[in-house]
Design a protein around this motif. Structure first.
Motif, PDB file in Angstrom:
ATOM      1  N   ARG A  85       0.864  -1.187   0.000  1.00 56.05           N
ATOM      2  CA  ARG A  85       0.000   0.000   0.000  1.00 56.05           C
ATOM      3  C   ARG A  85       0.900   1.236   0.000  1.00 56.05           C
ATOM      4  O   ARG A  85       1.849   1.301   0.785  1.00 56.05           O
TER       5      ARG A  85
ATOM      6  N   ILE B 156      -1.708   7.957  10.762  1.00 52.48           N
ATOM      7  CA  ILE B 156      -2.025   6.854   9.840  1.00 52.48           C
ATOM      8  C   ILE B 156      -1.720   7.224   8.389  1.00 52.48           C
ATOM      9  O   ILE B 156      -2.361   8.084   7.801  1.00 52.48           O
ATOM     10  N   LEU B 157      -0.730   6.534   7.833  1.00 52.81           N
ATOM     11  CA  LEU B 157      -0.433   6.696   6.404  1.00 52.81           C
ATOM     12  C   LEU B 157      -1.342   5.783   5.586  1.00 52.81           C
ATOM     13  O   LEU B 157      -1.841   6.158   4.534  1.00 52.81           O
ATOM     14  N   GLU B 158      -1.471   4.551   6.050  1.00 53.99           N
ATOM     15  CA  GLU B 158      -2.337   3.594   5.367  1.00 53.99           C
ATOM     16  C   GLU B 158      -3.075   2.788   6.420  1.00 53.99           C
ATOM     17  O   GLU B 158      -2.528   2.503   7.488  1.00 53.99           O
ATOM     18  N   ILE B 159      -4.295   2.415   6.097  1.00 52.53           N
ATOM     19  CA  ILE B 159      -5.059   1.552   6.999  1.00 52.53           C
ATOM     20  C   ILE B 159      -5.736   0.466   6.182  1.00 52.53           C
ATOM     21  O   ILE B 159      -6.303   0.736   5.126  1.00 52.53           O
TER      22      ILE B 159
END
Lengths: 527, 391
Positions: free
Chosen positions: A54, A437-440
């Motif tokens: 991601r 949060i960069l990616e979740i």
């Protein structure tokens, strides 16, 4: 569109599913010179043992820690199997066993594994969190762990050796004597303070029912393996393990096809005769190792359905489908140090260690109050770009809790639980994770089902319970190959859940097939 | 060790075996398969489904909206996601991703549908021309609906979203805007839509209809437009700042030049990385423009041996085109979706030969790199090769 030949005229064995168990089966069969075809519906090997990318960053999908690896100089059975098969994985040792935090009792303790089967370190750390002025808690915890260790050694020997009952009693007395009892029955005889029991229970959710209904044997195996030898993760995530197993099987002559779903297992004259793929193609084989749950195989896949004996249906109906998984996987924009994350693995009970209450809650659609958090970078530094880290928060609900999921309420269910977890962990860590949060990625029973096809999104096979005791599973296993030519590989088999046991289950599935092949050759019935 | 009372009991193993047998004896002999998780997974991710063109209508002077219905179930996708269309023309079988311009709620109710909006292609591109000029009501396709990660995520993104759109890059934001207006998405959306002139504005009516207290649309015209009283120029830092809240997440979708420009402007505003979401780029126009690409090979055509199951076939493959295109030209099946190296559907194994992976679209896993698994949509041959593709 194409009439190219995709398959050989026949195979010695077809393995349905290229997850860890299926791959272990394929390796075992190919290693014996069998012509094997592995069919995986997804476009990757490994099942849940995988990773995803991601925002350009590779992220571990599910693995917390691999058991039964052990250090190079003191290898345990999964490391040995990989060595034997020539599967060369770069293992990294996980620094601690776990931190256990219980907001009700106030316990907050970091437990380290021992080395080479020595339990003094974890026993000391567990005792230090209880009042242990005279050192008696330490001694009793140590004794309990040593009992676990002896049971563990016995299980490892007995799962590959046949032994008469008197011989078993003579050589493996602790195993035999504890076999009929629950984890609670045995732990109670050590008269430990509740705090010590709570800390020792941390891994409980990884194996099944509450301590009252959990076979001591299986709990002992878990404790001895993790706390006696420590755990490991592959450097390039669990995808490294899956891919190297797959590549090795191919190198040994197995044909592996991704993106191919098997719809039917064909049975003729009381024996497996082949498989039919989703596109209608048929592949001939007299032996199938099936990774799909027996629930699915016996009710949806066997053709004709009349080839399924009544016993097989009773077998699946008697069992409780094991836990599924709800996991929030975060890529954070800070290093663990910057964010104040100190531990690789944390078990957290914000509302206390009332296992019955926790387990009842697992039977709902959430939120859940017993979670495991993993910061991958603390075992695998540099696995993500500088200034970032992977942090995952996981609960293990029962499939029952998610039986009401629909396309319309799914997003809401996902978000409700994920939000609860993130806020709960933010509070514990003292850092608002939402600001980082960069990616979740939110993994749910539906996600598991989508990528693996696992029945009800379950990752844990059949629950270890006193009604489905591992010792009884071992004793009764030979009567449970209901259809000649068909064996299974997956968490739903004897050793149960976990990535280590998955490998063991896969080997066992292959062994059943190899034994049947040998028998067939002996009796000269080979087609 | 101290001998505990119960340890005298050596019958435990038989007891648990009896207990297990009793559980079998009690169990029903009727099949009881029930898997709602599997059903939801299948509903949300049905794979390729048949799509029928219901209507084609203008979306601007140079764009058209194609509405599809399906005899199959349409998945409840997330606003911002794309669909992949399988297009078969003259023996080619290609797939192309298109952001969905209709809203997820439109897949529900009595008349479920999805829409994409395509612009008249500026150059070549026979697939794009075909879609724009030739598609008619009643035409049928296969398609995969609801892919990609370009959607709002409440737990990650700020409540206030500024969308920077250029050209047909407006489509995912139209979907978001409609879904917000319909009450199914919960965030504030300000769309900054850069066009050259008013005539270039795609889906203007839909945008106006979706405007509400939570959805604002700001047209920014870059050309010479006498009489235009709205925002002028490019989507620069001043305009972006003007429409931003204190905490804002930026979603960017448009042509490459706009990506590069907006990215610089956002950096100048010191927007943290986690607050910026870019839609994937799609197949790059010119692979030879990337650093590291061996220029001397760009006009070469190589022999590509393709292993499918136990069969092998040989096809030509141009050094300037991804392997996926070579396979499609030869009429071979390759499952692609994002065409950006990201989704991994087109993962194949390179058995031999040299190749170049587009650095902008390199979504490979680490272990895959080590074993030469690549994504066919973003990998270019640099010599004769052998690959293994899925059946």
């Amino acid at each position: 569109m194409e009439d190219r030949k995709h398959f050989r005229d026949s195979y010695d064995a077809v393995v349905i599913g290229g997850a860890l168990a299926g791959l272990a089966s394929a390796l075992t069969l190919a290693n014996k010179g069998k012509k094997v075809l592995v069919l995986e519906q997804h476009n990757l090997p490994g099942g849940v043992a995988t990773s995803f990318v991601r925002g350009g960053v590779e992220i571990e999908a599910t693995l917390h820690e691999m058991m039964s690896i052990g250090p190079k100089e003191c290898p345990l059975k999964i490391r040995n199997f990989f060595d034997e098969m020539g599967v060369d994985i770069e293992w990294l040792r996980v620094p601690d066993a776990y931190r256990f935090v219980d907001d009700v009792s106030g316990v907050n303790v970091l437990v380290h594994p021992g080395t080479h089967g020595n339990f003094e370190t974890p026993a000391k750390e567990i005792a230090s969190a209880c009042d242990d002025a005279d050192g008696s808690v330490y001694r009793r915890v140590l004794e309990l762990l040593q009992l676990c260790s002896r049971v563990y050694d016995s299980v490892n020997i007995l799962s590959v050796t046949h032994m008469s009952k008197p011989a078993m009693l003579l050589k493996h007395p602790d195993f035999v004597k504890t076999a009929g009892y629950s984890a609670k029955d045995v732990i109670d005889t050590f008269h430990l303070p509740k705090k010590a029991v709570d800390i020792l229970s941390a891994y409980w959710i990884y194996v099944g029912d509450t301590l009252e209904n959990l076979p001591f044997t299986i709990w002992a195996v878990l404790m001895a393996d993790y706390l006696g030898y420590g755990s490991y993760v592959p450097k390039k995530f669990s995808h490294e393990m899956a891919l190297k197993m797959a590549e090795r099987a191919i190198a040994m002559g197995a044909q592996m096809e991704f993106g191919v779903r098997v719809d039917k297992i064909l049975v003729k004259d009381g024996h497996v005769a082949g498989v039919r793929l989703a596109n209608g193609e048929e592949v001939r084989t007299r032996y199938v190792v099936c990774s799909a749950y027996p629930d699915k195989a016996y009710t949806q896949m066997i053709e004709p359905a009349s080839a399924v004996p009544e016993g097989a249906i009773k077998f699946v109906n008697a069992k409780t489908v094991g836990l599924t998984c709800f996991s929030v996987v975060l890529l954070l924009d800070g290093s663990p140090e910057e964010l104040g994350i100190r531990d690789y693995s944390t078990f957290y009970a914000p509302k206390g260690m009332d296992l019955k209450k926790i387990f009842d809650e697992c039977g709902t659609d959430g939120p859940y109050n017993y979670i495991t958090s993993i910061c991958t970078n603390l075992a695998n530094p540099g696995c993500t770009p500088e200034g970032t880290c992977i942090y995952s928060i996981t609960a293990l609900p029962k499939p029952e809790g998610w039986m009401g999921v629909t396309e319309e309420n799914y997003e809401e269910l996902k978000r409700k639980n994920a939000e609860y977890f993130i806020d709960m962990e933010s509070k514990r860590l003292g850092v608002n994770l939402r600001d980082h949060i960069l990616e979740i990625v939110i993994e749910t029973p539906v996600t598991i089902s989508h990528y693996t096809g696992a029945y009800r999104g379950s990752v844990y096979g059949y629950m270890h319970t006193m009604d489905d005791h591992i010792v009884a599973r071992l004793q009764m296993s030979e009567k449970e190959n209901y259809i000649p030519g068909l064996a299974f590989a997956g968490a739903h088999q004897i050793s149960g859940d976990g990535m280590g046991p998955a490998v063991t289950n896969g080997r066992k599935g292959a062994k059943i097939i190899l034994d049947q092949m040998a028998e067939e050759e002996r009796s000269g019935r080979k087609a | 060790m101290k001998v505990k009372g119960f340890l005298k009991d050596v019958g435990g193993a038989s007891a648990v075996t009896k207990r297990r047998q009793a559980a079998y004896d009690r169990a029903s002999a009727k099949p009881a398969h029930k898997d709602p998780m599997g059903a939801v997974a299948k509903a949300l991710h049905p794979g390729l489904i048949p799509l029928t063109v219901e209507s084609v209508r203008p979306a601007s002077k140079t764009a058209k909206t194609i509405r599809f219905t399906s005899e199959a179930h349409l998945p409840y996708f997330r606003a911002g996601q794309f669909l992949t269309l399988v297009i078969e023309r003259d023996g080619y079988r290609v797939t192309r991703p298109y952001s969905i311009s209709s809203a997820p709620y439109e897949t529900r109710g009595e008349h479920p549908c999805v829409e994409i909006t395509v612009r008249r292609p500026k150059e070549g591109g026979f697939i794009a021309n075909y879609l724009y000029d030739e598609v008619r009501a009643g035409d049928t396709f296969l398609g995969e609906v609801g892919l990609g990660e370009f959607h709002y995520e409440a737990l990650r993104d700020a409540r206030h979203v500024v969308a920077a759109a250029g050209g047909s890059g407006i489509t995912p934001f139209v979907s978001m805007a409609k879904e917000i207006k319909n009450g199914r998405e919960d965030f504030d959306l300000t769309i900054l839509y850069g066009s050259v002139s008013e005539d270039d504005i795609v889906l203007r009516e839909e945008l106006e209809a979706a405007a509400c207290d939570r959805v604002h649309v700001v047209h920014v015209l870059s050309g010479d437009n006498p009489g235009w009283t709205g925002e002028k120029g490019f989507l620069n830092r001043d305009i972006i700042k003007k429409y931003s809240a204190e905490d804002t997440t930026y979603f960017v979708c448009g042509p490459q030049v706009m990506y590069d420009f907006v990215q610089k402007e956002l950096e100048a505003l010191s927007v943290p990385k986690r607050r910026v979401r870019f839609e994937v780029f799609g197949q790059v126009r010119d692979i030879t423009a990337f650093a590291g690409y061996p220029q001397e090979k760009k006009d070469d055509t190589y022999r590509l041996r393709v292993r499918i199951g136990v069969s092998e076939t040989e096809i030509p493959a141009r050094a300037s085109e991804p392997i996926a295109v070579a396979l499609e030209r030869a009429g071979l099946k390759i499952h692609t979706a994002c065409r950006s190296g990201s989704c991994g559907f087109c993962r194949i194994k390179v058995l031999s030969g040299k190749y170049f992976v587009c650095p902008q679209n390199d979504g490979r896993r680490g272990a895959d790199r080590d074993f030469h698994y690549v994504h066919a949509c973003s990998t270019y041959p640099l010599g004769d090769m052998t690959v293994k593709v899925n059946i």
